[in-house]
Design a protein around this motif. Structure first.
Motif, PDB file in Angstrom:
ATOM      1  N   LEU A  82      -7.881  31.144 -43.162  1.00 10.19           N
ATOM      2  CA  LEU A  82      -8.428  31.052 -44.501  1.00 10.19           C
ATOM      3  C   LEU A  82      -7.304  30.733 -45.479  1.00 10.19           C
ATOM      4  N   LEU A  83      -7.624  29.985 -46.517  1.00  8.53           N
ATOM      5  CA  LEU A  83      -6.681  29.706 -47.598  1.00  8.53           C
ATOM      6  C   LEU A  83      -7.162  30.416 -48.854  1.00  8.53           C
ATOM      7  N   ARG A 117     -10.704  26.417 -40.662  1.00 12.90           N
ATOM      8  CA  ARG A 117     -10.776  26.128 -39.229  1.00 12.90           C
ATOM      9  C   ARG A 117     -11.430  24.752 -39.048  1.00 12.90           C
ATOM     10  N   PRO A 118     -10.856  23.717 -39.644  1.00 14.26           N
ATOM     11  CA  PRO A 118     -11.528  22.412 -39.609  1.00 14.26           C
ATOM     12  C   PRO A 118     -11.711  21.878 -38.202  1.00 14.26           C
ATOM     13  N   GLN A 119     -10.842  22.289 -37.257  1.00 18.37           N
ATOM     14  CA  GLN A 119     -10.978  21.806 -35.887  1.00 18.37           C
ATOM     15  C   GLN A 119     -12.266  22.310 -35.240  1.00 18.37           C
ATOM     16  N   ALA A 159     -16.352  27.145 -37.979  1.00 23.93           N
ATOM     17  CA  ALA A 159     -17.174  28.153 -37.327  1.00 23.93           C
ATOM     18  C   ALA A 159     -16.620  29.534 -37.672  1.00 23.93           C
ATOM     19  N   GLN A 160     -17.513  30.472 -37.867  1.00 19.07           N
ATOM     20  CA  GLN A 160     -17.130  31.785 -38.390  1.00 19.07           C
ATOM     21  C   GLN A 160     -16.815  32.766 -37.261  1.00 19.07           C
ATOM     22  N   ALA A 186     -12.661  23.727 -45.398  1.00 15.02           N
ATOM     23  CA  ALA A 186     -11.680  22.658 -45.236  1.00 15.02           C
ATOM     24  C   ALA A 186     -12.229  21.570 -44.316  1.00 15.02           C
ATOM     25  N   GLY A 187     -11.743  20.347 -44.514  1.00 19.62           N
ATOM     26  CA  GLY A 187     -12.063  19.267 -43.592  1.00 19.62           C
ATOM     27  C   GLY A 187     -13.409  18.611 -43.776  1.00 19.62           C
ATOM     28  N   GLY A 188     -14.066  18.843 -44.907  1.00 17.52           N
ATOM     29  CA  GLY A 188     -15.309  18.146 -45.186  1.00 17.52           C
ATOM     30  C   GLY A 188     -16.577  18.825 -44.712  1.00 17.52           C
ATOM     31  N   ASN A 189     -16.471  20.029 -44.131  1.00 16.25           N
ATOM     32  CA  ASN A 189     -17.653  20.790 -43.726  1.00 16.25           C
ATOM     33  C   ASN A 189     -17.542  22.214 -44.254  1.00 16.25           C
ATOM     34  N   PHE A 190     -18.674  22.748 -44.709  1.00 17.32           N
ATOM     35  CA  PHE A 190     -18.673  24.137 -45.188  1.00 17.32           C
ATOM     36  C   PHE A 190     -18.534  25.092 -44.008  1.00 17.32           C
TER      37      PHE A 190
END
Length: 280
Positions: free
Chosen positions: A6-7, A21-23, A27-28, A57-61
């Motif tokens: 998290l940022l 966790r954009p990779q 996912a939570q 991050a990375g374009g997805n919630f």
């Protein structure tokens, strides 16, 4: 305070909390949720913060629950929590209901800034904040979830329609149903969300806090909190009866697989949607 998934940053009166966790399309995992809770506590305790914005991050919630990434699997093994029994129930309830109720009742206004996928646990996270601002390309997937606010979010008949079919809502449709407050072009979303937050920050914080408390209380008088508690019990019964079986070797839950097939035009009466191949 150090975070791994998290940022967290404060920019004037705004606390920005970013799932990082954009990779995994954010996912939570349990660790992510623990860190989010600590970040929320930091923002609430900081007198300079007037508004809390959550994004991915990375374009997805968020693509939903972490169903077994290496990090989540290692964490689960380290904690040694069984798959049944009271310890399982308490852990399951903590991450899927109690924390979200706590965040819903945070004494400062909260906004979810949603881009890309907002699936299952992503919907739960968006449902427990005060406002949802979305990019036009956002796709929302609700269901009968652990934090089962859906009939309150979109109305009973629409909730039934969505659960029966398992399909994505566009940002525009989610706004028409009242779940999303505002929809912007992707390149405008951050600017417009921050601008709104800055206007909120100009208001008297006592007025904002009591207004939020009054609105939540009105919802609770209609049975909202008691309904959430009952919904968790219903979900556990469904899960025990294999009502949310995984597909593709555990990669996805069944409802997500159906919705993704719908984006690809692989279900009766549907044609492929632009971008539908970018599946979580």
């Amino acid at each position: 305070m150090e975070f791994e998934d998290l940022l967290y940053r404060v920019d004037g009166p705004i606390a920005w909390v970013t799932f990082n966790r954009p990779q995994y399309r954010n996912a939570q995992s349990w660790r992510l949720l623990d860190e989010y809770d600590r970040a929320m506590d930091l923002a609430v305790a900081d007198p300079a913060v007037r508004v809390i914005i959550t994004r991915g991050a990375g374009g997805n919630f968020s693509s939903g629950h972490d169903l077994g990434t290496p990090e989540q699997a290692a964490d689960r093994a380290a904690r040694g929590i069984a798959d049944a029994g009271i310890e399982f129930y308490e852990n399951f309830r903590h991450y899927n209901l109690d924390l979200l109720v706590k965040w819903r009742n945070a004494p400062k206004p909260t906004i979810a800034m949603v881009e890309g996928y907002c699936i299952f646990a992503g919907w739960m996270m968006a449902a427990c904040v005060d406002l949802v601002f979305a990019a036009r390309n956002a796709l929302f997937l609700p269901a009968m979830l652990e934090y089962f606010s859906l009939p309150y979010d979109v109305g009973v008949r629409k909730a039934k329609e969505l659960m029966f079919e398992s399909r994505f809502l566009t940002a525009e449709e989610a706004m028409q149903l009242g779940f999303v407050n505002r929809v912007y072009e992707p390149e405008e979303l951050e600017r417009e969300t921050a601008g709104y937050a800055l206007r909120v920050a100009e208001n008297n914080p006592v007025v904002v806090r009591l207004s939020k408390a009054a609105a939540n209380r009105a919802q609770d008088l209609m049975g909202y909190s008691a309904f959430l508690d009952a919904g968790l019990s219903d979900y556990l019964v469904m899960m025990a009866n294999r009502g949310e079986a995984r597909t593709r070797g555990g990669r996805r839950l069944g409802g997500v697989e159906l919705a993704i097939r719908g984006l690809r035009g692989e279900r009766p009466g549907l044609t492929p949607r632009a971008g539908g191949e970018a599946a979580p």
